[in-house]
Design a protein around this motif. Structure first.
Motif, PDB file in Angstrom:
ATOM      1  N   THR A 193      10.138  28.470  -5.843  1.00 14.70           N
ATOM      2  CA  THR A 193      11.024  27.453  -6.427  1.00 14.70           C
ATOM      3  C   THR A 193      12.211  27.144  -5.526  1.00 14.70           C
ATOM      4  OG1 THR A 193      12.140  29.231  -7.625  1.00 14.70           O
ATOM      5  CG2 THR A 193      10.423  28.042  -8.821  1.00 14.70           C
ATOM      6  N   GLY A 194      12.402  27.915  -4.453  1.00 11.18           N
ATOM      7  CA  GLY A 194      13.523  27.625  -3.557  1.00 11.18           C
ATOM      8  C   GLY A 194      13.567  28.614  -2.402  1.00 11.18           C
ATOM      9  N   PHE A 195      14.504  28.377  -1.513  1.00  9.94           N
ATOM     10  CA  PHE A 195      14.639  29.224  -0.316  1.00  9.94           C
ATOM     11  C   PHE A 195      16.073  29.699  -0.184  1.00  9.94           C
ATOM     12  CE2 PHE A 195      11.459  25.965   0.368  1.00  9.94           C
ATOM     13  CZ  PHE A 195      10.348  26.712   0.720  1.00  9.94           C
ATOM     14  N   GLU A 196      16.254  30.881   0.384  1.00 10.23           N
ATOM     15  CA  GLU A 196      17.585  31.307   0.787  1.00 10.23           C
ATOM     16  C   GLU A 196      17.674  31.127   2.293  1.00 10.23           C
ATOM     17  OE1 GLU A 196      18.601  35.164  -0.765  1.00 10.23           O
ATOM     18  OE2 GLU A 196      17.991  34.563  -2.789  1.00 10.23           O
ATOM     19  N   ILE A 197      18.727  30.441   2.711  1.00 10.69           N
ATOM     20  CA  ILE A 197      18.895  30.121   4.135  1.00 10.69           C
ATOM     21  C   ILE A 197      20.301  30.546   4.547  1.00 10.69           C
ATOM     22  CG2 ILE A 197      19.024  28.218   5.817  1.00 10.69           C
ATOM     23  CD1 ILE A 197      16.972  26.753   3.918  1.00 10.69           C
ATOM     24  N   ALA A 198      20.399  31.357   5.589  1.00 13.48           N
ATOM     25  CA  ALA A 198      21.710  31.787   6.095  1.00 13.48           C
ATOM     26  C   ALA A 198      21.764  31.501   7.582  1.00 13.48           C
ATOM     27  CB  ALA A 198      21.908  33.284   5.842  1.00 13.48           C
ATOM     28  N   VAL A 217       8.711  32.211   6.842  1.00 10.92           N
ATOM     29  CA  VAL A 217       8.075  31.552   5.694  1.00 10.92           C
ATOM     30  C   VAL A 217       7.226  30.401   6.221  1.00 10.92           C
ATOM     31  CG1 VAL A 217       8.457  30.254   3.566  1.00 10.92           C
ATOM     32  CG2 VAL A 217       9.979  32.161   4.146  1.00 10.92           C
ATOM     33  N   ALA A 218       5.965  30.381   5.793  1.00 10.57           N
ATOM     34  CA  ALA A 218       5.031  29.371   6.282  1.00 10.57           C
ATOM     35  C   ALA A 218       4.513  28.539   5.117  1.00 10.57           C
ATOM     36  CB  ALA A 218       3.865  30.062   6.999  1.00 10.57           C
ATOM     37  N   LEU A 219       4.814  27.251   5.132  1.00 15.37           N
ATOM     38  CA  LEU A 219       4.348  26.371   4.061  1.00 15.37           C
ATOM     39  C   LEU A 219       2.898  25.969   4.314  1.00 15.37           C
ATOM     40  CD1 LEU A 219       7.452  23.972   3.715  1.00 15.37           C
ATOM     41  CD2 LEU A 219       7.036  26.186   2.609  1.00 15.37           C
ATOM     42  N   ALA A 220       2.085  26.093   3.275  1.00 13.09           N
ATOM     43  CA  ALA A 220       0.683  25.642   3.347  1.00 13.09           C
ATOM     44  C   ALA A 220       0.304  25.125   1.964  1.00 13.09           C
ATOM     45  CB  ALA A 220      -0.234  26.789   3.770  1.00 13.09           C
ATOM     46  N   ALA A 221       1.094  24.163   1.493  1.00  9.45           N
ATOM     47  CA  ALA A 221       1.001  23.755   0.090  1.00  9.45           C
ATOM     48  C   ALA A 221       0.431  22.354  -0.088  1.00  9.45           C
ATOM     49  CB  ALA A 221       2.378  23.855  -0.554  1.00  9.45           C
ATOM     50  N   ALA A 222      -0.220  21.816   0.937  1.00 11.52           N
ATOM     51  CA  ALA A 222      -0.914  20.512   0.871  1.00 11.52           C
ATOM     52  C   ALA A 222      -0.030  19.468   0.168  1.00 11.52           C
ATOM     53  CB  ALA A 222      -2.272  20.681   0.213  1.00 11.52           C
ATOM     54  N   GLY A 223      -0.502  18.932  -0.962  1.00  9.50           N
ATOM     55  CA  GLY A 223       0.185  17.818  -1.621  1.00  9.50           C
ATOM     56  C   GLY A 223       1.569  18.132  -2.141  1.00  9.50           C
ATOM     57  N   HIS A 224       1.945  19.408  -2.203  1.00 12.79           N
ATOM     58  CA  HIS A 224       3.281  19.768  -2.688  1.00 12.79           C
ATOM     59  C   HIS A 224       4.229  20.179  -1.559  1.00 12.79           C
ATOM     60  CE1 HIS A 224       1.123  19.787  -6.485  1.00 12.79           C
ATOM     61  NE2 HIS A 224       2.294  19.630  -7.055  1.00 12.79           N
ATOM     62  N   SER A 226       5.974  18.407   0.636  1.00  8.83           N
ATOM     63  CA  SER A 226       7.248  17.678   0.765  1.00  8.83           C
ATOM     64  C   SER A 226       8.219  18.108  -0.328  1.00  8.83           C
ATOM     65  CB  SER A 226       7.023  16.166   0.765  1.00  8.83           C
ATOM     66  OG  SER A 226       6.252  15.787  -0.333  1.00  8.83           O
ATOM     67  N   VAL A 227       7.700  18.455  -1.517  1.00  9.00           N
ATOM     68  CA  VAL A 227       8.571  18.932  -2.600  1.00  9.00           C
ATOM     69  C   VAL A 227       9.221  20.250  -2.178  1.00  9.00           C
ATOM     70  CG1 VAL A 227       8.624  19.667  -5.015  1.00  9.00           C
ATOM     71  CG2 VAL A 227       7.013  17.905  -4.288  1.00  9.00           C
ATOM     72  N   LEU A 228       8.412  21.132  -1.602  1.00  9.33           N
ATOM     73  CA  LEU A 228       8.940  22.432  -1.169  1.00  9.33           C
ATOM     74  C   LEU A 228       9.947  22.271  -0.035  1.00  9.33           C
ATOM     75  CD1 LEU A 228       5.709  24.526  -1.330  1.00  9.33           C
ATOM     76  CD2 LEU A 228       7.918  25.298  -2.208  1.00  9.33           C
ATOM     77  N   ALA A 229       9.585  21.440   0.958  1.00 10.04           N
ATOM     78  CA  ALA A 229      10.489  21.260   2.098  1.00 10.04           C
ATOM     79  C   ALA A 229      11.831  20.702   1.642  1.00 10.04           C
ATOM     80  CB  ALA A 229       9.845  20.342   3.136  1.00 10.04           C
ATOM     81  N   ALA A 230      11.806  19.859   0.626  1.00 12.06           N
ATOM     82  CA  ALA A 230      13.067  19.291   0.116  1.00 12.06           C
ATOM     83  C   ALA A 230      13.989  20.393  -0.387  1.00 12.06           C
ATOM     84  CB  ALA A 230      12.766  18.281  -0.985  1.00 12.06           C
ATOM     85  N   HIS A 231      13.418  21.484  -0.920  1.00 13.47           N
ATOM     86  CA  HIS A 231      14.251  22.624  -1.358  1.00 13.47           C
ATOM     87  C   HIS A 231      14.978  23.265  -0.175  1.00 13.47           C
ATOM     88  CE1 HIS A 231      12.923  22.551  -5.442  1.00 13.47           C
ATOM     89  NE2 HIS A 231      11.675  22.874  -5.175  1.00 13.47           N
ATOM     90  N   ALA A 232      14.420  23.065   1.035  1.00  8.84           N
ATOM     91  CA  ALA A 232      15.088  23.610   2.232  1.00  8.84           C
ATOM     92  C   ALA A 232      15.902  22.532   2.940  1.00  8.84           C
ATOM     93  CB  ALA A 232      14.039  24.195   3.176  1.00  8.84           C
TER      94      ALA A 232
END
Ligand SMILES: Cc1cc2nc3c(=O)[nH]c(=O)nc-3n(C[C@H](O)[C@H](O)[C@H](O)COP(=O)(O)OP(=O)(O)OC[C@H]3O[C@@H](n4cnc5c(N)ncnc54)[C@H](O)[C@@H]3O)c2cc1C
Length: 400
Positions: A193-198, A217-224, A226-232
């Motif tokens: 649901t989100g990322f911690e970034i420091a 962290v490696a995103l491999a979420a196909a159609g989702h 862009s939603v995940l990347a937006a959290h970062a």
């Protein structure tokens, strides 16, 4: 090496991993497998919000080929096809990989020129490719309607004999079993649901099952994705669309190759079990619902009947949709992101099943070395800034 009673464990998430992969589809599982196999990284978790391979991996029409136009694409898809050719033996699992040949039909002069050009480009890249005229198409696949009286008569086709299909579930299960045997945790029912970034570096993921610290962290979420990347805080050039497919009732063997058509837009094969498997084009609107409009299915079936009048009385058993991640140049996005330690593998759109092993191979390398695998380098996110696009709309025009 494997568990006697089940294919993989069902572990609780640990507080921390070297690598967390988000998405337990084919690409996430292949990445996990190759991280362990090729790079010795096993302190790895795959986090899947639903169940393993419940996304596009279990919804695709399983067409495998490597006859893409540009050098960069031919290289990565051919790498993948070569891996497919040894994968059943390597994973010790019958993937029902069948190199039965893939035809791309040409119905107009534009198709013919594009197809011939692609055959030549493929050969220069060491990818097997042939051009067939209409009569040769009829000989290769006698049930295709090549009548000159058809609305869009068949004028020829490209043929890749090494192309074909595989059983998607088996591919996922086989990769999951091997990844698990290496000690990798495959965690289902765990939504990121989100990322911690420091200091511009990702340090952890927040999930529906708590915080998990991560070196990478490696995103491999196909159609989702862009939603995940937006959290970062990253805006990816991806559009998510529903893509539908259907299967017919079970038939005796009637079609022993894969037939695709851009112009009337359908692609058809017959699965080992006997059902005809057909795919359509994307539904035009953006959506995250795994369902699409009936009119798209209707147009797809009309197209199938134009090509195969013999199927006119076949009944449809099931239709469904997946959410595909479409990039502006119809090519994938693989590599680092502006956030250190956060990687992206997406944009495979309507055609990423065929890339499953190749994508996992180059993504694992990119993650392990924090620098793109040579085959992935042209597919970096930066190309949308530099303009060095890899336009595969011709080879990928028919969703598949
Ligand atoms: C109808 C259809 C037909 C297709 N036909 C073909 C074909 O013939 N040939 C071909 O090569 N390709 C085809 N494709 C494309 C192919 O299926 C995809 O490109 C490929 O499967 C994408 O990679 P994946 O398997 O990892 O995706 P997925 O299986 O979708 O994996 C992504 C996973 O991420 C999970 N996820 C999403 N958000 C989160 C979150 N926040 N936290 C945790 N997990 C999350 C999802 O639940 C999903 O399981 C088709 C696709 C569809 C829909």
């Amino acid at each position: 090496m494997t568990h006697p009673d089940f294919l993989w464990r069902n572990p609780e998430p640990r507080p921390s991993y070297d690598v967390v992969i988000v998405g337990g589809g084919g690409h996430g599982l292949a990445t996990a497998y190759y991280l362990a196999r090729n790079h010795g990284l096993t302190n790895v978790a795959v986090l899947e919000r639903g169940w393993l391979a419940g996304g596009n991996m279990a919804r695709n029409t399983t067409i495998i080929r490597s006859n893409y136009l540009w050098d960069e694409s031919a290289a990565i898809y051919e790498h993948s096809l070569k891996l497919w050719e040894g994968l059943s033996a390597e994973l010790d699992y019958d993937l029902q990989f069948s190199q039965r040949g893939v035809l791309n039909l040409a119905h107009n002069l534009g198709d013919v020129r594009e197809g011939r050009r692609r055959v030549n480009a493929n050969r220069l890249n060491g990818v097997d490719a042939e051009w067939l005229d209409a009569d040769e198409v009829r000989k290769f696949c006698p049930i295709v309607n090549v009548s000159p009286r058809a609305r869009y008569p068949v004028m020829g086709a490209t043929l890749q004999r090494r192309g074909g299909i595989a059983k998607h579930d088996h591919v996922a299960w086989a990769l999951a079993r091997r990844a698990d045997a290496y000690g990798i945790d495959l965690i289902q029912g765990c939504e990121v649901t989100g990322f911690e970034i420091a200091n511009n570096r990702v340090t952890a993921v927040r999930t529906s099952r708590g915080r998990i610290a991560a070196g990478k962290v490696a995103l491999a979420a196909a159609g989702h994705t862009s939603v995940l990347a937006a959290h970062a805080g990253i805006r990816l050039p991806l559009q998510s669309h529903p893509l539908q497919a259907l299967v017919s009732e079970l038939l005796e063997p009637v079609l022993d190759c894969v037939v695709m058509s851009n112009a009337v837009h359908v692609y058809v094969s017959q699965a080992h079990k006997g059902e005809l498997v057909m795919g359509a084009g994307i539904d035009a609107y953006n959506s995250y619902g795994q369902r699409g409009g009936v009119h798209v299915i209707e147009a797809q079936m009309a197209a199938a009947l134009e090509l195969f009048p013999i199927f006119s009385r076949v009944r449809v058993l099931r239709t469904w949709a997946g959410i595909v991640d479409v990039s502006p140049d119809a090519s994938p996005v693989i590599g680092r992101t502006p956030v250190d330690g956060l990687y992206v593998n997406a944009g495979w759109g309507t055609g990423g099943f065929k890339a499953t092993p190749g994508s996992g191979w180059v993504y694992a390398h990119t993650i392990a070395h924090d620098r793109p695998h040579p085959l992935a380098e042209p597919f970096a996110l930066e190309r949308f800034g530099t303009g060095a696009l890899i336009d595969e709309h011709g080879a990928a025009a028919v969703a598949h």
